[in-house]
Scaffold this active site. Structure first.
Site, PDB file in Angstrom:
ATOM      1  CG  LEU A   7       6.553  -0.623  -0.358  1.00  0.00           C
ATOM      2  CD1 LEU A   7       5.156  -0.175   0.055  1.00  0.00           C
ATOM      3  CD2 LEU A   7       6.726  -0.532  -1.858  1.00  0.00           C
ATOM      4  CG  ASP A   8      12.271   3.872  -0.778  1.00  0.00           C
ATOM      5  OD1 ASP A   8      13.026   2.897  -0.649  1.00  0.00           O
ATOM      6  OD2 ASP A   8      12.290   4.647  -1.751  1.00  0.00           O
ATOM      7  NE  ARG A   9      11.678   7.096   7.214  1.00  0.00           N
ATOM      8  CZ  ARG A   9      12.913   7.500   7.469  1.00  0.00           C
ATOM      9  NH1 ARG A   9      13.635   6.861   8.338  1.00  0.00           N
ATOM     10  NH2 ARG A   9      13.417   8.541   6.853  1.00  0.00           N
ATOM     11  CG  ASP A  10       8.670   9.092   4.145  1.00  0.00           C
ATOM     12  OD1 ASP A  10       8.315   8.661   5.253  1.00  0.00           O
ATOM     13  OD2 ASP A  10       9.400  10.072   3.992  1.00  0.00           O
ATOM     14  CB  THR A  11       6.954   4.131  -0.650  1.00  0.00           C
ATOM     15  OG1 THR A  11       7.991   4.974  -1.136  1.00  0.00           O
ATOM     16  CG2 THR A  11       6.112   3.652  -1.808  1.00  0.00           C
TER      17      THR A  11
END
Length: 177
Positions: A7-11
């Site tokens: 996942l993307d860092r903020d997801t």
């Protein structure tokens, strides 16, 4: 150990690891053949006229920012990777929409770019036009959550669904309405 769904860092949400090379290869094959179903939830504050739900976005994505800048992706006409996402409306409270996203491909920032392109940027996603605050409260991150991942178990052959509960920050914003 192989990382198969990242996942993307903020997801927030489901990630998938394998413990052996043979399992890694089989899960990778399922991703390549697009037999794994991914379900995401996103909170969006529309910025304009958007399509009626359900809708799909199919295009090609590539990096549109210079190499020296933070990575930003967008629709490109050539040299991009095929990207396809289906969207459904899961809920609506005042101006905030809860959207279910079903990415059929797995490109960097795919859901974020597709929603932003349809005037539905994800709350907290300032890179793609999302609001940084909601009801006078700062949004701590991109409000995107990998809710479920369904796949055929590489050893038993059974259909499996792995899910992750909504995180507290996501619930707090949704319930603020």
């Amino acid at each position: 150990c192989g990382l198969l769904h990242r996942l993307d860092r903020d997801t927030s949400g489901v990630i998938l690891f394998s413990k052996t090379r043979t399992v890694n290869a089989e899960i990778h094959r399922q991703f390549t053949e697009k037999t794994i179903q991914k379900t995401y939830l996103a909170l969006s504050l529309p910025t304009g006229r958007y399509p009626a739900f359900p809708f799909s976005v199919e295009n090609h994505l590539g990096r549109i920012s210079p190499k020296s800048a933070p990575a930003k992706w967008g629709a490109v006409t050539k040299d991009g990777d095929e990207a396809h996402t289906d969207f459904q409306l899961a809920g609506e409270k005042k101006e905030l929409l809860l959207i279910k996203a079903f990415p059929r491909t797995g490109r960097t920032h795919q859901i974020r770019v597709h929603l932003s392109g349809e005037h539905l940027p994800i709350l907290g996603d300032t890179l793609y036009g999302g609001a940084a605050e909601f009801n006078n409260t700062p949004v701590p991150r991109v409000m995107l959550h990998a809710a479920e991942l369904s796949f055929r178990h590489p050893v038993s052959g059974e259909q499996k669904t792995v899910s992750a509960p909504l995180p507290e920050d996501f619930i707090t914003i949704w319930e603020k309405l």
